[in-house]
Design a protein around this motif. Structure first.
Motif, PDB file in Angstrom:
ATOM      1  N   LEU A 191     -37.040  41.697 -58.609  1.00 35.40           N
ATOM      2  CA  LEU A 191     -37.089  40.453 -59.378  1.00 35.40           C
ATOM      3  C   LEU A 191     -36.711  40.682 -60.832  1.00 35.40           C
ATOM      4  O   LEU A 191     -35.964  39.892 -61.420  1.00 35.40           O
ATOM      5  CB  LEU A 191     -38.492  39.847 -59.288  1.00 35.40           C
ATOM      6  CG  LEU A 191     -38.881  39.273 -57.931  1.00 35.40           C
ATOM      7  CD1 LEU A 191     -40.353  38.891 -57.903  1.00 35.40           C
ATOM      8  CD2 LEU A 191     -38.021  38.058 -57.591  1.00 35.40           C
ATOM      9  N   ALA A 201     -32.958  41.018 -61.235  1.00 37.10           N
ATOM     10  CA  ALA A 201     -32.270  39.730 -61.262  1.00 37.10           C
ATOM     11  C   ALA A 201     -32.512  39.006 -62.586  1.00 37.10           C
ATOM     12  O   ALA A 201     -31.600  38.400 -63.161  1.00 37.10           O
ATOM     13  CB  ALA A 201     -32.724  38.866 -60.087  1.00 37.10           C
ATOM     14  N   GLU A 202     -33.742  39.076 -63.079  1.00 36.25           N
ATOM     15  CA  GLU A 202     -34.077  38.434 -64.360  1.00 36.25           C
ATOM     16  C   GLU A 202     -33.276  39.061 -65.506  1.00 36.25           C
ATOM     17  O   GLU A 202     -32.727  38.354 -66.364  1.00 36.25           O
ATOM     18  CB  GLU A 202     -35.576  38.588 -64.607  1.00 36.25           C
ATOM     19  CG  GLU A 202     -36.083  37.888 -65.859  1.00 36.25           C
ATOM     20  CD  GLU A 202     -37.565  38.152 -66.091  1.00 36.25           C
ATOM     21  OE1 GLU A 202     -38.159  37.488 -66.954  1.00 36.25           O
ATOM     22  OE2 GLU A 202     -38.136  39.047 -65.407  1.00 36.25           O
ATOM     23  N   PHE A 260     -44.691  35.856 -62.080  1.00 40.06           N
ATOM     24  CA  PHE A 260     -43.628  35.000 -61.575  1.00 40.06           C
ATOM     25  C   PHE A 260     -43.507  33.725 -62.396  1.00 40.06           C
ATOM     26  O   PHE A 260     -42.399  33.234 -62.632  1.00 40.06           O
ATOM     27  CB  PHE A 260     -43.861  34.649 -60.103  1.00 40.06           C
ATOM     28  CG  PHE A 260     -42.752  33.813 -59.526  1.00 40.06           C
ATOM     29  CD1 PHE A 260     -41.548  34.389 -59.172  1.00 40.06           C
ATOM     30  CD2 PHE A 260     -42.897  32.444 -59.372  1.00 40.06           C
ATOM     31  CE1 PHE A 260     -40.501  33.623 -58.667  1.00 40.06           C
ATOM     32  CE2 PHE A 260     -41.877  31.667 -58.865  1.00 40.06           C
ATOM     33  CZ  PHE A 260     -40.664  32.253 -58.517  1.00 40.06           C
ATOM     34  N   LEU A 300     -41.478  34.615 -65.288  1.00 41.96           N
ATOM     35  CA  LEU A 300     -40.085  34.790 -64.870  1.00 41.96           C
ATOM     36  C   LEU A 300     -39.392  33.442 -64.719  1.00 41.96           C
ATOM     37  O   LEU A 300     -38.265  33.245 -65.201  1.00 41.96           O
ATOM     38  CB  LEU A 300     -40.045  35.577 -63.560  1.00 41.96           C
ATOM     39  CG  LEU A 300     -38.683  35.912 -62.962  1.00 41.96           C
ATOM     40  CD1 LEU A 300     -38.771  37.204 -62.146  1.00 41.96           C
ATOM     41  CD2 LEU A 300     -38.153  34.793 -62.055  1.00 41.96           C
ATOM     42  N   SER A 351     -39.552  26.442 -58.337  1.00 40.11           N
ATOM     43  CA  SER A 351     -39.769  27.435 -57.283  1.00 40.11           C
ATOM     44  C   SER A 351     -40.346  26.723 -56.072  1.00 40.11           C
ATOM     45  O   SER A 351     -41.025  25.711 -56.195  1.00 40.11           O
ATOM     46  CB  SER A 351     -40.705  28.548 -57.757  1.00 40.11           C
ATOM     47  OG  SER A 351     -41.975  28.032 -58.089  1.00 40.11           O
ATOM     48  N   TYR A 379     -28.652  34.414 -60.369  1.00 38.24           N
ATOM     49  CA  TYR A 379     -29.579  33.332 -60.040  1.00 38.24           C
ATOM     50  C   TYR A 379     -29.861  33.241 -58.534  1.00 38.24           C
ATOM     51  O   TYR A 379     -30.728  32.471 -58.118  1.00 38.24           O
ATOM     52  CB  TYR A 379     -29.045  31.992 -60.552  1.00 38.24           C
ATOM     53  CG  TYR A 379     -29.419  31.707 -61.988  1.00 38.24           C
ATOM     54  CD1 TYR A 379     -30.699  31.285 -62.320  1.00 38.24           C
ATOM     55  CD2 TYR A 379     -28.502  31.879 -63.021  1.00 38.24           C
ATOM     56  CE1 TYR A 379     -31.061  31.029 -63.634  1.00 38.24           C
ATOM     57  CE2 TYR A 379     -28.846  31.626 -64.341  1.00 38.24           C
ATOM     58  CZ  TYR A 379     -30.136  31.195 -64.635  1.00 38.24           C
ATOM     59  OH  TYR A 379     -30.494  30.946 -65.949  1.00 38.24           O
ATOM     60  N   PHE A 406     -33.571  35.989 -56.440  1.00 38.03           N
ATOM     61  CA  PHE A 406     -35.014  35.885 -56.679  1.00 38.03           C
ATOM     62  C   PHE A 406     -35.865  35.639 -55.435  1.00 38.03           C
ATOM     63  O   PHE A 406     -37.087  35.555 -55.536  1.00 38.03           O
ATOM     64  CB  PHE A 406     -35.282  34.767 -57.695  1.00 38.03           C
ATOM     65  CG  PHE A 406     -34.763  35.081 -59.069  1.00 38.03           C
ATOM     66  CD1 PHE A 406     -35.411  35.999 -59.875  1.00 38.03           C
ATOM     67  CD2 PHE A 406     -33.606  34.474 -59.548  1.00 38.03           C
ATOM     68  CE1 PHE A 406     -34.930  36.294 -61.142  1.00 38.03           C
ATOM     69  CE2 PHE A 406     -33.121  34.761 -60.807  1.00 38.03           C
ATOM     70  CZ  PHE A 406     -33.783  35.681 -61.608  1.00 38.03           C
ATOM     71  N   ARG A 407     -35.264  35.509 -54.293  1.00 39.62           N
ATOM     72  CA  ARG A 407     -36.064  35.242 -53.092  1.00 39.62           C
ATOM     73  C   ARG A 407     -36.930  36.456 -52.744  1.00 39.62           C
ATOM     74  O   ARG A 407     -36.457  37.599 -52.744  1.00 39.62           O
ATOM     75  CB  ARG A 407     -35.148  34.892 -51.921  1.00 39.62           C
ATOM     76  CG  ARG A 407     -35.911  34.520 -50.647  1.00 39.62           C
ATOM     77  CD  ARG A 407     -34.978  33.942 -49.600  1.00 39.62           C
ATOM     78  NE  ARG A 407     -35.685  33.631 -48.363  1.00 39.62           N
ATOM     79  CZ  ARG A 407     -35.140  32.987 -47.342  1.00 39.62           C
ATOM     80  NH1 ARG A 407     -33.884  32.559 -47.409  1.00 39.62           N
ATOM     81  NH2 ARG A 407     -35.844  32.739 -46.250  1.00 39.62           N
ATOM     82  N   HIS A 408     -38.195  36.215 -52.436  1.00 47.02           N
ATOM     83  CA  HIS A 408     -39.104  37.309 -52.098  1.00 47.02           C
ATOM     84  C   HIS A 408     -40.262  36.771 -51.273  1.00 47.02           C
ATOM     85  O   HIS A 408     -40.584  35.579 -51.303  1.00 47.02           O
ATOM     86  CB  HIS A 408     -39.641  37.992 -53.360  1.00 47.02           C
ATOM     87  CG  HIS A 408     -40.460  37.088 -54.242  1.00 47.02           C
ATOM     88  ND1 HIS A 408     -39.894  36.090 -55.009  1.00 47.02           N
ATOM     89  CD2 HIS A 408     -41.802  37.016 -54.471  1.00 47.02           C
ATOM     90  CE1 HIS A 408     -40.832  35.449 -55.673  1.00 47.02           C
ATOM     91  NE2 HIS A 408     -42.007  35.984 -55.360  1.00 47.02           N
ATOM     92  N   ASP A 430     -38.579  31.273 -53.496  1.00 42.79           N
ATOM     93  CA  ASP A 430     -37.303  31.361 -54.212  1.00 42.79           C
ATOM     94  C   ASP A 430     -37.364  30.396 -55.375  1.00 42.79           C
ATOM     95  O   ASP A 430     -38.325  29.621 -55.529  1.00 42.79           O
ATOM     96  CB  ASP A 430     -36.131  31.020 -53.277  1.00 42.79           C
ATOM     97  CG  ASP A 430     -34.800  31.600 -53.756  1.00 42.79           C
ATOM     98  OD1 ASP A 430     -34.749  32.152 -54.880  1.00 42.79           O
ATOM     99  OD2 ASP A 430     -33.819  31.492 -53.002  1.00 42.79           O
TER     100      ASP A 430
END
Length: 356
Positions: free
Chosen positions: A23, A26-27, A115, A118, A307, A335, A338-340, A349
């Motif tokens: 994450l 990606a950020e 999160f 984020l 989200s 962008y 971010f899926r987790h 996501d």
């Protein structure tokens, strides 16, 4: 070109800790793309001395750039890498208050505070002035604020923030928490709860808090404001003026701990019945009704970040809702990273869009 190593904060949540490195990669890529002119490169997960780091290279980072990077959601420490040595980089985060403002509340369904940070960060990066996060003072709305995790993060950053939530218990819990926290930490403030009336009708309740990061700032009038309205998010335009927010940041109902309230009514419910709006497991129906109401509240160039649980709503559905409201969905590679997994029932996501 200078090499850097980012040490990821340890998380009390085991599942989130497993996702944290991916994450923050990606950020960081979003920060590099939107605010740092593409000067951040070679972002990788690397083991240094048996400890996992996120490493990257960058050229010509200014003090302002470092101030921005200091606010990465899972950043614990930052080092310049010189051969086999690590040279600490002094961090300059925006945080104005102790971290327990974010961590002290414990309740079922609370979004992980890393999160939340984020989501706020990457939404701010999508605006037409991404560096305003550290050089300006964007104003934030969370139209489904629950017990205020996003509002507390905005407060940590020194931002004015507003929230809405239809649940009276969550409204009362947040009001009690915030007033108690401010008092216990001796933060100068004023707080009041009052009904919101239009044409002699009560539309909801409003908590309004004015506070200062220090006694000196409070006395000089350099204050910030936190406002929360206990009312339906789909009616946000009745409480806030058009173009009054730079950021809309919200965590849509996951359909597990919390359902979403739509305009329909429970099966068998009578008009005027208090438990009226029916409970939906999908955020899509709620967002279809609410996003057109929220969009005018954004200034031109502002951004919205949402989200959601991908098990109860597809990305394509949310993108269509945002696009239909005249928003430009951010779909560059960073962008989309971010899926987790949160647990067996939630795959989380985020999606971000800008009002052009």
């Amino acid at each position: 070109m200078t090499s850097y190593g980012l040490l990821v904060s340890p998380s009390h949540n085991r599942v989130y800790a497993q996702a944290a490195s991916g994450l923050v990669k990606a950020e960081l890529a979003v920060f590099g793309e939107r605010a740092l002119g593409g000067r951040v490169r070679d972002i990788e997960e690397t083991s240094i001395g048996g400890v996992p780091y996120v490493t990257f290279s960058a050229d010509g980072l200014t003090d302002t750039d470092v101030r921005l990077l200091s606010n990465l959601s899972s950043l614990y420490a930052l080092f310049e890498i010189e051969g086999e040595l690590l040279r600490p980089v002094a961090l300059k985060p925006l945080d104005l208050f102790p971290s327990d403002l974010l961590t002290i509340q414990k309740y079922s369904g609370k979004t992980n505070e890393y999160f939340t940070k984020l989501l706020l960060n990457v939404t701010a990066m999508a605006t037409d002035s991404p560096m305003d996060l550290v050089t300006g003072r964007p104003r934030l709305l969370d139209p489904m604020c629950g017990r205020g995790t996003t509002l507390n993060q905005a407060m940590m950053y020194g931002l004015d923030a507003a929230g809405m939530d239809v649940d009276g218990k969550d409204f009362d819990a947040y009001a009690a928490f915030l007033k108690t926290w401010l008092k216990n930490n001796r933060v100068k403030h004023q707080a009041e709860i009052a009904p919101v009336r239009r044409e002699k009708a009560v539309l909801g309740r409003r908590l309004h808090v004015t506070l200062g990061a220090s006694k000196e700032l409070y006395k000089s009038g350099e204050t910030m404001e936190i406002t929360v309205v206990n009312a339906d998010a789909a009616g946000a335009g009745r409480f806030f003026r058009p173009g009054s927010f730079d950021l809309i940041v919200t965590d849509a109902p996951y359909g597990v701990q919390h359902g979403s309230r739509s305009g329909g009514r429970s099966k068998g419910a009578r008009p005027g019945q208090k438990d009226g709006p029916r409970l939906s497991r999908s955020p899509v129906e709620l967002l279809e009704a609410a996003v057109p109401e929220w969009t005018p509240l954004l200034r031109r160039g502002g951004a919205i970040g949402i989200s959601w649980n991908t098990f109860v709503g597809r990305r394509e559905e949310l993108a269509e809702i945002l696009t239909s409201s005249g928003l430009e969905v951010q779909d560059s590679e960073p962008y989309l990273g971010f899926r987790h997994r949160v647990d067996q029932a939630i795959s989380r996501d985020l999606i971000v869009a800008r009002r052009s």
